[in-house]
Motif scaffolding. Sequence first.
Motif, PDB file in Angstrom:
ATOM      1  N   SER A  70     124.932  72.637  95.254  1.00 30.43           N
ATOM      2  CA  SER A  70     125.204  73.044  93.881  1.00 30.43           C
ATOM      3  C   SER A  70     125.592  74.516  93.820  1.00 30.43           C
ATOM      4  CB  SER A  70     123.966  72.815  93.021  1.00 30.43           C
ATOM      5  OG  SER A  70     124.197  73.277  91.705  1.00 30.43           O
ATOM      6  N   ASP A  72     125.127  76.061  91.038  1.00 27.08           N
ATOM      7  CA  ASP A  72     124.117  76.534  90.089  1.00 27.08           C
ATOM      8  C   ASP A  72     122.869  76.948  90.879  1.00 27.08           C
ATOM      9  OD1 ASP A  72     122.075  76.837  88.182  1.00 27.08           O
ATOM     10  OD2 ASP A  72     122.763  75.130  86.995  1.00 27.08           O
ATOM     11  N   THR A  73     122.409  78.166  90.688  1.00 30.43           N
ATOM     12  CA  THR A  73     121.262  78.660  91.462  1.00 30.43           C
ATOM     13  C   THR A  73     119.941  77.979  91.090  1.00 30.43           C
ATOM     14  OG1 THR A  73     120.999  80.501  89.923  1.00 30.43           O
ATOM     15  CG2 THR A  73     122.314  80.903  91.911  1.00 30.43           C
ATOM     16  N   ALA A  74     119.895  77.270  89.957  1.00 26.99           N
ATOM     17  CA  ALA A  74     118.676  76.561  89.553  1.00 26.99           C
ATOM     18  C   ALA A  74     118.587  75.177  90.197  1.00 26.99           C
ATOM     19  CB  ALA A  74     118.618  76.423  88.041  1.00 26.99           C
ATOM     20  N   PRO A  84     121.095  66.119  89.669  1.00 27.44           N
ATOM     21  CA  PRO A  84     120.676  67.408  90.229  1.00 27.44           C
ATOM     22  C   PRO A  84     119.350  67.287  90.985  1.00 27.44           C
ATOM     23  CG  PRO A  84     121.194  67.599  87.889  1.00 27.44           C
ATOM     24  CD  PRO A  84     121.169  66.152  88.210  1.00 27.44           C
ATOM     25  N   ALA A 113     116.284  71.669  84.874  1.00 29.07           N
ATOM     26  CA  ALA A 113     117.662  71.565  85.352  1.00 29.07           C
ATOM     27  C   ALA A 113     117.868  70.399  86.314  1.00 29.07           C
ATOM     28  CB  ALA A 113     118.079  72.874  86.025  1.00 29.07           C
ATOM     29  N   THR A 114     116.796  69.921  86.955  1.00 27.38           N
ATOM     30  CA  THR A 114     116.946  68.857  87.946  1.00 27.38           C
ATOM     31  C   THR A 114     116.266  67.567  87.493  1.00 27.38           C
ATOM     32  OG1 THR A 114     114.956  69.506  89.148  1.00 27.38           O
ATOM     33  CG2 THR A 114     117.024  70.504  89.850  1.00 27.38           C
TER      34      THR A 114
END
Length: 151
Positions: A70, A72-74, A84, A113-114
């Motif tokens: 990803s 996205d760092t989260a 995610p 986020a996941t």
Amino acid sequence: MDYKKKGGEELAGNGASGVAAGARGELTQLLQLRARQLELGTDPARGFLAAEGAAGARIEQVLGRQIKRSADTAIDFVDTVLGPISLKGPIPGTGSVEGLAKAAIKYIQANTATRALFVDLTDLSAQNAAKVQNMVEAAAAGATKKVLFLR
């Protein structure tokens, strides 16, 4: 390598060309695995993380399909089915079993986020792996996030 006796002499069953082809195939597979580990282990914010790349390759083996890193760092990885994915573990040299369990539990409770969390239990004894898994599963009861464990 198989050997066959013929007239008191040992002969290679595969022959030199068979051995070379086998070695080439193994080397090719190893290079492909290493390339996947490099791709999956390259975090957009922190650079290359060897343990994360190895865990990403193991996630692919468990799932039977490729995942993507990803941007996205989260989020650590993205899977076409699970969505995610985040990864916790393996335990760093200065970490602890309880620390891994607490980090996973905090992530289950706080990260929105996941949709899936993999907890990497690599190099833990069976007793310590069970301890982490029991703590995390107890805390994840009723949570919507899917939790999976890598051994």
